[in-house]
Enzyme design. Structure first.
Site, short mmCIF file in Angstrom:
data_model
loop_
_atom_site.label_atom_id
_atom_site.label_comp_id
_atom_site.label_asym_id
_atom_site.label_seq_id
_atom_site.Cartn_x
_atom_site.Cartn_y
_atom_site.Cartn_z
CB THR A 149 -0.94 0.00 1.23
OG1 THR A 149 -1.82 -1.12 1.15
CG2 THR A 149 -1.77 1.27 1.30
CG ASP A 161 -2.17 -6.67 -2.71
OD1 ASP A 161 -2.07 -7.42 -1.72
OD2 ASP A 161 -3.04 -5.80 -2.82
CB THR A 197 -0.25 -4.04 6.25
OG1 THR A 197 -1.50 -3.89 5.56
CG2 THR A 197 0.50 -2.72 6.27
CG ASP A 198 -3.65 -7.43 3.45
OD1 ASP A 198 -3.96 -6.72 4.42
OD2 ASP A 198 -4.24 -7.36 2.35
#
Length: 559
Positions: A41, A111, A143-144
Site C-alpha cells: 500500500t 500486493d 501489511t496483509d
C-alpha cells in the site's frame, strides 16, 4: 594490584595513533541502508478500479519530500557520484550519523496478498547479495502478509549481525494523511543508526521482533501488535531501545540466508463440531507440517476419532505444532485434553504466533535432518520466536559491592542512581578487562547483566580494545557472547579497522570469518593506501589489507 586494576590505572586505553590509514572525511557522517521495495500500500495509487502499485513512482516522489531527502546535501557532497542510482539521503538528525539510502525496486511490484515463499527467498537472496555493501536493510511490504514475511526472514537469515526492518503503511504515502512517511523514516533511522541484529517489523512508532507480531487491525495506523513480547524500541520524543531483549548471534559463523523452504505446511483451526473427515483430509500427503490452532492454553476436543487421526499423521512423520487461538498466552499441558494431544505426538508451540509457527515449520522441514531432529528443532528457540530461558537469571549491577561503595562515597542510595553508576562504569571496566586479556573478568561483568557491546567514552567496545591488543582468545570469547563487529567508535573505526591498524593477522582472519568487512568508503581509502604500501615495498601491510578483504592485485596492478 590485579591486572584489571593496572589497566584501570592507565589514563587512556589503546588508540591507533601511528597507523591511521582507513579514514574518509565523510564516513563518520554517513551510513548506508538498502531499501528493498517489494510493493504494498505504501507505494500504491488509485487506478480508478482500486489501489495498485505504480512502478518507478516512489523514488521520484520521495525525492520531493524534504523530510526524506536533503537535496542540498546531496549536491554539495556529490552524493549521486558516490552511490548507486536511486539513492537519497535523510536530513541530519540529532542522532548521528546521516542515513543515505538506496531503493531497489522489484518488478513487478506485488500486493502482499500475492506473496509466496519464492518471494521470501528473493528478498533473502538480495539481503545476502548486498550484505557487505550496506549497514542495514529496510523491506517495504504490504501489511496483509507482513507478519508472515517478517517471521520467515527471521528464520532464513542465519547469524544475522545487521538490522533488517520490514515496514509499510495502511495509507499510500502520496495521500495527504498517511502513515507511510513516518513508518519509512523511523525504519531508516533504526536500520542506519542502531545495530539491532534481528529481523524486525516497524509500525506506528514501535519496533517489534519480526517473528512475534501479528496484524490486529485493518483500519488503524496502529495495525500490529506483539502479544507476548514487548517492543524492542519505541520512537516518541526520544528513541528508546530495550537492549535487554535484543538478541545477538552468539556464534563465530558468517551470515548466510537459507532459502530452501517447504511449502507443504498449513494451519488447521479447531472449532466446535469439527468432523473427523475434515481433520483426516487436511492431514493427508503431501502435507508435512501442521500448525494446530487449539483452544485456550492448548486444549482440543477429547474425541478418540480426532486424536486417532492426529496420531496416525504424527506416526507417519507429519510434524504438528500446537498453538493457541488466543491472542495472548502460552500452550501448556494444564488440562487433560491438552495431555491427550501430546500423547498423540503433537509438539507444544509455547507462545508462538501462528505466523511464526508456520514459517518455522517451513524452514525446519526443508533441512536435511531426521524427523526426530526436526521435531527437536521445532521445540527449540531459534530466533526468539517464543518465550523461554533466553537469557537466564542475572544479578543487577546495583547488587555489586564495588558499585555500592562508589555510590556511598557519592551519597547515592536509590536503585536508579546505582543503576546509572553501573551503566557509566561498566563499559570502561569491560574495556579494561579486554585490554589485559582478562576473560574471567569479562564473564563476571556479563553475568551481572551487562551487554559486552556497550561502548566507553570514546565509543570503543571491548571488541575494539581486544582487536587493538591482538588478544585472539578475548576476541573469540566476545564474538561468542554476541559482540558486534560493526560498532564504530567516535573516530569511525570498527574492530576490523583496529586489528588492521595494529597488524594482528589472526584477529583480522577471525573477524572476517565472522562477517566483518570494510565499508564502501573504507574500500576506496584502502585502495589509496595499497598503492602507498606497494610503492614502499611493505609486504606485511599488503598482506594485512588482503586478509581484510581488499583485492591487492586488482588495486595495485600487482600479480
Amino acid at each position: 594490584m590485579s591486572s584489571l586494576g593496572q589497566a584501570l590505572s592507565r589514563s587512556r586505553l589503546s588508540r591507533p595513533d601511528a597507523i591511521r590509514a582507513l579514514k574518509s572525511p565523510l564516513y563518520e557522517l554517513e551510513v548506508s541502508v538498502l531499501v528493498i521495495y517489494t510493493g504494498g500500500t505504501i507505494g500504491m495509487k488509485d487506478s480508478g478500479g482500486g489501489l495498485k502499485p505504480e512502478p518507478n513512482a516512489l523514488y521520484k516522489f520521495l525525492h520531493t519530500l524534504p523530510i526524506l531527502h536533503d537535496e542540498q546535501y546531496a549536491e554539495d557532497t556529490k552524493l549521486y557520484e558516490r552511490y548507486p542510482e536511486f539513492t537519497l539521503v535523510l536530513p541530519l538528525s540529532k542522532q548521528k550519523p546521516r542515513v543515505v539510502y538506496t531503493i531497489l525496486e522489484y518488478s513487478p511490484l506485488l500486493d502482499s496478498s500475492n506473496m509466496t515463499p519464492d518471494d521470501w527467498a528473493k528478498i533473502g537472496k538480495d539481503i545476502e547479495k548486498y550484505y557487505e555493501q550496506y549497514n542495514g536493510f529496510v523491506v517495504l511490504h504490504g501489511t496483509d502478509t507482513m507478519a508472515y514475511t517478517a517471521s520467515a526472514l527471521s528464520f532464513m537469515c542465519e547469524n544475522l549481525r545487521k538490522p533488517v526492518i520490514v515496514t509499510g503503511s495502511q495509507v499510500p504515502i502520496y495521500e495527504l494523511r498517511n502513515d507511510g512517511r513516518d513508518n519509512l523514516l523511523g525504519a531508516l533511522l533504526l536500520a542506519g543508526q542502531y545495530i539491532i541484529p534481528e529481523v524486525c517489523l516497524y509500525f506506528y512508532q514501535k519496533l517489534y521482533r519480526g517473528n512475534r507480531v501479528t496484524k490486529v487491525d485493518a483500519e488503524s495506523f496502529d495495525a500490529f501488535t506483539s502479544p507476548n513480547l514487548r517492543p524492542l524500541a519505541s520512537l516518541e520524543v526520544d528513541i528508546k531501545i530495550d537492549w535487554d531483549i535484543v538478541l545477538r548471534p552468539e556464534t563465530l559463523d558468517k551470515f548466510t540466508v537459507s532459502t530452501e523452504l517447504n511449502s507443504n505446511v498449513g494451519v488447521l483451526r479447531l472449532f466446535p463440531g469439527i468432523t473427523t473427515d475434515t481433520v483426516k483430509a487436511f492431514l493427508q500427503p503431501p502435507m508435512n507440517g501442521i500448525v494446530l490452532e487449539t483452544y485456550g492454553c492448548g486444549n482440543a476436543p477429547e474425541r478418540p476419532d480426532l486424536l486417532d487421526e492426529i496420531k496416525k499423521a504424527s506416526d507417519r512423520g507429519v510434524i504438528i505444532i500446537n498453538c493457541t487461538q488466543c491472542l495472548r498466552g502460552t500452550v501448556k499441558a494444564t488440562y487433560e485434553t491438552g495431555h491427550k494431544l501430546y500423547d498423540a505426538g503433537v509438539i507444544a508451540g509455547g507462545d508462538m504466533t501462528p505466523e511464526a509457527a508456520l514459517s518455522k515449520l517451513s524452514y525446519v522441514l526443508a533441512k536435511d535432518l531426521s524427523t526426530e531432529e526436526k521435531k527437536k528443532m521445532m521445540s527449540q528457540i531459534l530466533r526468539g520466536e517464543m518465550t523461554g530461558d533466553l537469557v537466564g537469571p542475572k544479578r543487577s549491577l546495583s547488587d555489586s559491592r564495588f558499585i555500592q561503595v562508589i555510590a556511598k562515597s557519592l551519597s547515592s542510595s536509590c536503585k536508579e542512581e546505582l543503576d546509572a553508576i553501573g551503566d557509566a562504569l561498566t563499559p570502561s571496566l569491560a574495556c579494561a578487562a579486554a585490554k589485559v586479556g582478562d576473560i574471567e573478568a569479562l564473564e563476571a561483568i556479563r553475568k551481572m547483566g551487562s551487554d559486552l557491546s556497550m561502548a566507553d567514552y570514546d565509543g570503543r567496545t571491548p571488541l575494539h580494545i581486544a582487536a587493538c591488543e591482538g588478544h585472539l582468545k578475548v576476541v573469540e570469547y566476545l564474538l561468542s557472547k554476541g559482540a558486534t563487529v560493526y560498532a564504530r567508535d567516535r573516530f569511525g573505526d570498527t574492530p576490523l579497522c583496529s586489528a588492521v591498524s595494529f597488524r594482528h593477522k589472526d584477529v583480522v582472519k577471525l573477524l572476517r570469518k565472522t562477517g566483518a568487512h570494510f565499508s564502501r568508503d573504507e574500500m576506496v581509502d584502502a585502495g589509496m593506501k595499497l598503492r602507498s604500501l606497494a610503492e614502499s615495498g611493505d609486504l606485511e601491510g599488503l598482506e594485512i589489507l588482503q586478509l581484510a578483504g581488499v583485492e591487492v592485485a586488482r588495486t595495485t596492478g600487482c600479480e
